[in-house]
Design a protein around this motif. Structure first.
Motif, PDB file in Angstrom:
ATOM      1  N   GLY A  74      24.316  53.613  36.668  1.00 17.54           N
ATOM      2  CA  GLY A  74      24.046  52.214  36.389  1.00 17.54           C
ATOM      3  C   GLY A  74      25.209  51.272  36.623  1.00 17.54           C
ATOM      4  N   GLU A  75      26.352  51.777  37.065  1.00 16.42           N
ATOM      5  CA  GLU A  75      27.513  50.919  37.308  1.00 16.42           C
ATOM      6  C   GLU A  75      27.538  50.477  38.769  1.00 16.42           C
ATOM      7  N   VAL A  76      28.067  49.283  39.013  1.00 21.53           N
ATOM      8  CA  VAL A  76      28.221  48.753  40.367  1.00 21.53           C
ATOM      9  C   VAL A  76      29.648  48.236  40.528  1.00 21.53           C
ATOM     10  N   LEU A  77      30.109  48.212  41.779  1.00 16.80           N
ATOM     11  CA  LEU A  77      31.462  47.731  42.080  1.00 16.80           C
ATOM     12  C   LEU A  77      31.364  46.371  42.749  1.00 16.80           C
ATOM     13  N   ALA A  78      32.140  45.410  42.233  1.00 14.72           N
ATOM     14  CA  ALA A  78      32.287  44.098  42.862  1.00 14.72           C
ATOM     15  C   ALA A  78      33.765  43.932  43.192  1.00 14.72           C
ATOM     16  N   VAL A  79      34.046  43.368  44.369  1.00 11.13           N
ATOM     17  CA  VAL A  79      35.423  43.150  44.809  1.00 11.13           C
ATOM     18  C   VAL A  79      35.577  41.672  45.145  1.00 11.13           C
ATOM     19  N   THR A  80      36.649  41.070  44.633  1.00  8.87           N
ATOM     20  CA  THR A  80      36.949  39.675  44.938  1.00  8.87           C
ATOM     21  C   THR A  80      38.257  39.619  45.700  1.00  8.87           C
ATOM     22  N   VAL A  81      38.236  38.974  46.879  1.00 10.62           N
ATOM     23  CA  VAL A  81      39.435  38.775  47.698  1.00 10.62           C
ATOM     24  C   VAL A  81      39.602  37.268  47.826  1.00 10.62           C
ATOM     25  N   GLY A  82      40.597  36.721  47.127  1.00 12.71           N
ATOM     26  CA  GLY A  82      40.742  35.260  47.095  1.00 12.71           C
ATOM     27  C   GLY A  82      39.510  34.656  46.454  1.00 12.71           C
ATOM     28  N   THR A  83      38.756  33.879  47.222  1.00 15.10           N
ATOM     29  CA  THR A  83      37.525  33.268  46.702  1.00 15.10           C
ATOM     30  C   THR A  83      36.273  33.978  47.217  1.00 15.10           C
ATOM     31  N   GLN A  84      36.449  35.029  48.018  1.00 18.28           N
ATOM     32  CA  GLN A  84      35.301  35.759  48.552  1.00 18.28           C
ATOM     33  C   GLN A  84      34.910  36.892  47.605  1.00 18.28           C
ATOM     34  N   VAL A  85      33.631  36.927  47.243  1.00 22.19           N
ATOM     35  CA  VAL A  85      33.134  37.943  46.317  1.00 22.19           C
ATOM     36  C   VAL A  85      32.179  38.864  47.057  1.00 22.19           C
ATOM     37  N   PHE A  86      32.413  40.166  46.925  1.00 21.37           N
ATOM     38  CA  PHE A  86      31.568  41.194  47.531  1.00 21.37           C
ATOM     39  C   PHE A  86      30.930  41.978  46.387  1.00 21.37           C
ATOM     40  N   ASN A  87      29.620  41.839  46.235  1.00 26.84           N
ATOM     41  CA  ASN A  87      28.895  42.508  45.169  1.00 26.84           C
ATOM     42  C   ASN A  87      28.265  43.800  45.664  1.00 26.84           C
ATOM     43  N   ASN A  88      28.055  44.735  44.753  1.00 24.70           N
ATOM     44  CA  ASN A  88      27.400  46.013  45.068  1.00 24.70           C
ATOM     45  C   ASN A  88      28.080  46.724  46.240  1.00 24.70           C
ATOM     46  N   VAL A  89      29.397  46.819  46.187  1.00 27.72           N
ATOM     47  CA  VAL A  89      30.181  47.486  47.230  1.00 27.72           C
ATOM     48  C   VAL A  89      29.905  48.983  47.155  1.00 27.72           C
ATOM     49  N   ALA A  90      29.604  49.582  48.304  1.00 28.88           N
ATOM     50  CA  ALA A  90      29.314  51.011  48.362  1.00 28.88           C
ATOM     51  C   ALA A  90      30.572  51.825  48.091  1.00 28.88           C
ATOM     52  N   VAL A  91      30.418  52.899  47.342  1.00 27.35           N
ATOM     53  CA  VAL A  91      31.516  53.820  47.056  1.00 27.35           C
ATOM     54  C   VAL A  91      31.088  55.178  47.599  1.00 27.35           C
ATOM     55  N   SER A  92      31.924  55.754  48.480  1.00 26.40           N
ATOM     56  CA  SER A  92      31.582  57.047  49.066  1.00 26.40           C
ATOM     57  C   SER A  92      32.569  58.117  48.615  1.00 26.40           C
ATOM     58  N   GLY A  93      32.129  59.341  48.773  1.00 25.25           N
ATOM     59  CA  GLY A  93      33.011  60.449  48.439  1.00 25.25           C
ATOM     60  C   GLY A  93      32.895  60.868  47.089  1.00 25.25           C
TER      61      GLY A  93
END
Length: 93
Positions: A74-93
């Motif tokens: 049920g957890e999701v990864l979000a990444v913010t670079v400056g003002t750009q937000v990337f939601n539901n970033v895939a995590v592999s491995g």
């Protein structure tokens, strides 16, 4: 308390874990029926694992930013670079 077909209760403090909640309706004749679902309430007070970001110095204006994360159910990864937000970033491995 009953209100508009909905009901609610406030239990005392519950420890982390999964709880079955049983709702039962009984009529004046003593006939009763209960819901059959289980595990309706989960108390989760544990923080997710801390993600990491790989440090880099580059002259590339469109770098690939990466790191590591361990996602639980049920957890999701979000990444913010400056003002750009990337939601539901895939995590592999």
């Amino acid at each position: 308390a009953v209100s508009g077909g909905s009901w609610s209760v406030s239990p005392t403090v519950l420890a982390e874990g999964s709880y079955n909640v049983t709702a039962t309706v009984t009529d004046r004749a003593g006939n009763s029926v209960s819901d059959v679902s289980t595990g309706e309430l989960v108390i989760d007070t544990t923080n997710p694992s801390v993600p990491t970001v790989t440090a880099q110095i580059t002259n590339d204006t469109t770098p690939i930013v990466s790191g590591t994360a361990v996602l639980g159910a049920g957890e999701v990864l979000a990444v913010t670079v400056g003002t750009q937000v990337f939601n539901n970033v895939a995590v592999s491995g």
